[in-house]
Every structure is written in C-alpha cells, then in structure tokens.
Design a protein around this motif. Structure first.
Motif, short mmCIF file in Angstrom:
data_model
loop_
_atom_site.label_atom_id
_atom_site.label_comp_id
_atom_site.label_asym_id
_atom_site.label_seq_id
_atom_site.Cartn_x
_atom_site.Cartn_y
_atom_site.Cartn_z
N LYS A 81 39.97 29.42 19.68
CA LYS A 81 41.22 28.66 19.69
C LYS A 81 41.27 27.77 20.91
O LYS A 81 40.55 27.99 21.90
CB LYS A 81 42.43 29.60 19.69
CG LYS A 81 42.63 30.37 20.99
CD LYS A 81 43.86 31.26 20.89
CE LYS A 81 44.19 31.91 22.24
NZ LYS A 81 44.68 30.91 23.22
N ASN A 82 42.11 26.76 20.85
CA ASN A 82 42.36 25.95 22.03
C ASN A 82 43.14 26.76 23.05
O ASN A 82 43.96 27.61 22.68
CB ASN A 82 43.14 24.69 21.66
CG ASN A 82 42.34 23.76 20.77
OD1 ASN A 82 41.11 23.74 20.83
ND2 ASN A 82 43.02 23.00 19.94
N LYS A 83 42.88 26.51 24.30
CA LYS A 83 43.48 27.33 25.36
C LYS A 83 45.00 27.27 25.36
O LYS A 83 45.67 28.27 25.66
CB LYS A 83 42.95 26.88 26.73
CG LYS A 83 43.39 27.78 27.87
CD LYS A 83 42.82 27.33 29.18
CE LYS A 83 43.29 28.23 30.32
NZ LYS A 83 42.77 27.78 31.63
N ASP A 84 45.56 26.13 24.97
CA ASP A 84 47.02 25.98 25.02
C ASP A 84 47.71 26.49 23.76
O ASP A 84 48.92 26.33 23.59
CB ASP A 84 47.39 24.52 25.26
CG ASP A 84 46.84 23.59 24.18
OD1 ASP A 84 46.08 24.06 23.31
OD2 ASP A 84 47.17 22.39 24.21
N VAL A 85 46.95 27.13 22.86
CA VAL A 85 47.52 27.65 21.63
C VAL A 85 47.83 29.13 21.79
O VAL A 85 46.96 29.91 22.17
CB VAL A 85 46.55 27.44 20.44
CG1 VAL A 85 47.08 28.11 19.18
CG2 VAL A 85 46.35 25.95 20.18
N ASP A 86 49.06 29.51 21.50
CA ASP A 86 49.48 30.92 21.57
C ASP A 86 49.15 31.57 20.23
O ASP A 86 49.86 31.39 19.25
CB ASP A 86 50.98 31.00 21.86
CG ASP A 86 51.45 32.45 22.02
OD1 ASP A 86 50.59 33.34 22.16
OD2 ASP A 86 52.68 32.67 21.97
N PHE A 87 48.05 32.31 20.19
CA PHE A 87 47.57 32.88 18.93
C PHE A 87 46.79 34.15 19.20
O PHE A 87 45.95 34.19 20.10
CB PHE A 87 46.69 31.87 18.19
CG PHE A 87 46.36 32.26 16.77
CD1 PHE A 87 47.18 31.86 15.74
CD2 PHE A 87 45.25 33.03 16.49
CE1 PHE A 87 46.89 32.21 14.42
CE2 PHE A 87 44.96 33.39 15.19
CZ PHE A 87 45.78 32.98 14.15
N ASP A 88 47.07 35.19 18.41
CA ASP A 88 46.38 36.46 18.53
C ASP A 88 45.60 36.70 17.24
O ASP A 88 46.19 36.94 16.18
CB ASP A 88 47.37 37.61 18.76
CG ASP A 88 46.68 38.94 19.05
OD1 ASP A 88 45.48 39.08 18.75
OD2 ASP A 88 47.36 39.85 19.57
N PHE A 89 44.26 36.64 17.32
CA PHE A 89 43.43 36.77 16.13
C PHE A 89 43.48 38.18 15.52
O PHE A 89 43.05 38.37 14.40
CB PHE A 89 41.98 36.41 16.45
CG PHE A 89 41.72 34.93 16.47
CD1 PHE A 89 41.57 34.22 15.29
CD2 PHE A 89 41.62 34.25 17.68
CE1 PHE A 89 41.33 32.86 15.30
CE2 PHE A 89 41.37 32.88 17.71
CZ PHE A 89 41.23 32.18 16.51
N GLU A 90 43.98 39.15 16.26
CA GLU A 90 44.05 40.50 15.72
C GLU A 90 45.35 40.78 14.95
O GLU A 90 45.46 41.79 14.26
CB GLU A 90 43.90 41.53 16.85
CG GLU A 90 42.52 41.50 17.50
CD GLU A 90 42.33 42.63 18.49
OE1 GLU A 90 43.03 43.66 18.36
OE2 GLU A 90 41.49 42.49 19.40
N LYS A 104 42.35 22.45 7.33
CA LYS A 104 42.15 22.80 8.73
C LYS A 104 43.11 23.91 9.13
O LYS A 104 44.03 24.26 8.38
CB LYS A 104 42.37 21.57 9.63
CG LYS A 104 41.44 20.40 9.33
CD LYS A 104 41.69 19.24 10.29
CE LYS A 104 40.73 18.10 10.02
NZ LYS A 104 40.93 16.98 11.01
N ALA A 105 42.90 24.46 10.33
CA ALA A 105 43.82 25.43 10.91
C ALA A 105 44.31 24.88 12.24
O ALA A 105 43.52 24.35 13.02
CB ALA A 105 43.14 26.78 11.10
N LYS A 106 45.59 25.01 12.51
CA LYS A 106 46.18 24.41 13.71
C LYS A 106 45.74 25.17 14.95
O LYS A 106 46.12 26.32 15.16
CB LYS A 106 47.71 24.40 13.60
CG LYS A 106 48.22 23.44 12.54
CD LYS A 106 49.74 23.37 12.52
CE LYS A 106 50.22 22.37 11.47
NZ LYS A 106 51.69 22.29 11.39
N GLY A 107 44.93 24.51 15.77
CA GLY A 107 44.54 25.03 17.07
C GLY A 107 43.51 26.14 17.06
O GLY A 107 43.17 26.66 18.12
N THR A 108 43.02 26.53 15.86
CA THR A 108 42.07 27.64 15.78
C THR A 108 40.94 27.28 14.81
O THR A 108 41.02 26.29 14.08
CB THR A 108 42.73 28.93 15.26
OG1 THR A 108 43.06 28.78 13.88
CG2 THR A 108 43.98 29.27 16.06
N THR A 109 39.92 28.12 14.82
CA THR A 109 38.91 28.02 13.79
C THR A 109 39.52 28.36 12.43
O THR A 109 40.51 29.09 12.34
CB THR A 109 37.74 28.97 14.09
OG1 THR A 109 38.26 30.21 14.59
CG2 THR A 109 36.78 28.38 15.10
#
Length: 309
Positions: A81-90, A104-109
């Motif tokens: 993910k981009n560093k400025d994206v608040d995202f928890d893959f778990e 696409k996915a916003k800010g992540t793979t």
C-alpha cells in the motif's frame, strides 16, 4: 452497490473475495470461503493443514473417458500500500474502483494475482452448462512467499496428469523460467552519538513498482536504490534512520531517510538527473527534501559513510 457486472460470475466472485483479507500466511478466511462454496454446491473437497483446498467436480455426460484436468490458482496476494493510506490487510476489504476501463484498488495492490485465477475456477465450478472432463481445482496458499502451499500438497489428492495453471504471465507467451529471489541479512553494529545539527527528511515516492519477476525488465525505479543515490551526493551528513520497501517480491515504490547536517543539502542536480533517467519508465517519480524536527542523536560519520557505500 457492486461496481462490477455480477451477471458475469468471474467478476462476482472476484468482488466477493476482494472483501476477504488474503495476504500470504493469512489465507484462513478465504479458505473458509472456498470451503463453504464447495459445501454449498455439494462438491467433494479436501482442505489440508496449511489451508490449501482442492475441489473435485465430475465429468459432464460424454466426457467421462477424457483425461482428468487439474486447474490451479493461489489464494494469497502481495499486500502493498501507499504509505499515506490507512489500511490493514488483515482486516480491511479492498476498495475497488474502475478507471479508464481498468479495475484498480485505491492505494493498495489489487490482488488480481491470483484472485482472478481463483475467481475463474469458482465460475467454472458453478457453471453447469460447461462441458468438461473430471476436474481437480486446486486453491493453494503462500505462493507469493515461496510456493509453500504447493510444496505441502500430497500426491494422493490427485489423479490428473494434465494441469492448467491460472497464474499466467500473458496469454501469448510461454513461461520457461520464473522470478528468482534471495534473502540477505546484514548485521552491522552502528554507534549513535549526540548531535546538535539541523535535521532533514528525504523521501522517494511516486514510483510504479511492480512484480519482481514480471516487471523486472521494464526498467522501473527502485526507491531504495534511488534514495541512496541521492544520499551519496550529499556531504557531511549523519544518518538517523532509513526505511524502504514492503515486500520481498515487489519492486520498492517508497523509501525515506532522516539525517542531520550542518551544510544545507542541495539535491537539485541529482533530482534533475533522476527525473530524466526515469522520464518514461517512472514519470511520476517524486523526490522531496524537507527540514524537520531536530533530533539529538545520529549515526557517526564513519558508520554513515559505510551504510551509504
């Protein structure tokens, strides 16, 4: 509301699995989903202790004497993910959107590697209008970190002598090799010393990144290498911290370093050179240098020079 056409089963299943966390080593929930799918359709299946799942579907009338076919795709994805994206893959669902006809996915793979292969098998299994021989659909785990799920499979699970892998590198090409990988661990004792100098933060971002195998010939920028190329041009600096890259099999897209220096850093020339170098392969390369809050300790000059070189 669905952003994809749910009348197309592949899209429906891809959107469903995109809501399920499925990074490498965390495939339990997507394995639960695939197992529930097998139960719902009354398919025979096997789920092993690593969460690999194999679903069996019998041949359609007239195809009973054809060779059994194995289909295979992996359930795990590379979590970047981009560093400025608040995202928890778990815990978080991927935020899908369509731009210029591309999903696409916003800010992540996105996880199309190999979520699309998984969705393809689910759509085949759910379609009773297709004519096919006996099928063995194999959903593996931990592919992105060394094919570990495949290694754990037992030969008694299978009768097929033919396999179609749904994790391809292109419809018009044949893969004769694959991306290599090597882990290297460098341990170095570094000494901190007290400092009273202006503190700066150097940030590299905006790179496309990509798969370390499929994209390695596209001359994409490596944020860690670019970071240290910039640091090499600076005089009399002392490093405070360096950080970059997220996954071993992804070309690094972001990196940053904090350092102190009595000399006002000037990176204009190296930035111009790098922008020219990556004009076509990474046109969004962004290199930023800013003065930041003062720190009180940094690596010695000797350790700094050894780290940079």
């Amino acid at each position: 509301m669905s952003i994809l056409d749910e009348n197309i089963p592949i899209f429906k299943y891809f959107e469903e699995i995109s809501k399920i966390p499925h990074g490498s080593f965390h495939e339990e929930k997507i394995a639960d989903y695939v197992e529930s799918f097998a139960k719902e359709h009354d398919f025979k299946y096997v789920r092993d202790d690593m969460n690999n799942v194999i679903i069996y579907k019998g041949a359609t009338p007239g195809y009973e004497d054809h060779d059994t076919i194995m289909l295979q795709a992996h359930m795990d994805m590379v979590c970047e993910k981009n560093k400025d994206v608040d995202f928890d893959f778990e815990t978080d669902a991927l935020n899908l959107y369509v731009e210029d006809g591309w999903l696409k996915a916003k800010g992540t793979t996105l996880g199309a590697d190999d979520g699309f292969g998984v969705s393809y098998m689910l759509s085949i299994l759910s379609d009773d209008t297709l004519k096919h021989p006996n099928l063995e659909c194999v959903f593996t785990v931990q592919e992105e970190v060394g094919l570990l799920g495949s290694i754990n499979l037992k030969k008694e699970y299978f009768n097929a002598k033919k396999m179609i892998g749904l994790d391809g590198g292109g419809e018009v090409s044949t893969c004769t090799t694959t991306s290599g990988g090597r882990y290297a661990y460098v341990n170095k004792t570094c000494t901190f010393e007290d400092v009273d100098k202006p503190t700066y933060k150097l940030t590299i971002k905006g790179l496309d990144g990509g798969h370390s195998g499929a994209c390695i010939d596209k001359e994409k920028g490596n944020s860690i290498k670019i970071l240290f190329r910039v640091l090499q041009t600076l005089k009399d600096i002392q490093i405070v911290s360096v950080n970059g890259g997220l996954k071993e099999n992804a070309i690094p897209r972001e990196a940053e370093a904090t350092f102190v220096s009595d000399i006002q850093p000037n990176i204009n020339q190296i930035v111009a050179d790098l922008k020219t170098e990556f004009e076509f392969s990474d046109s969004k390369l962004d290199i930023q240098l800013e003065e930041t809050e003062k720190v009180t300790q940094a690596f010695t000059s000797k350790d700094t020079n050894e780290l940079i070189t």
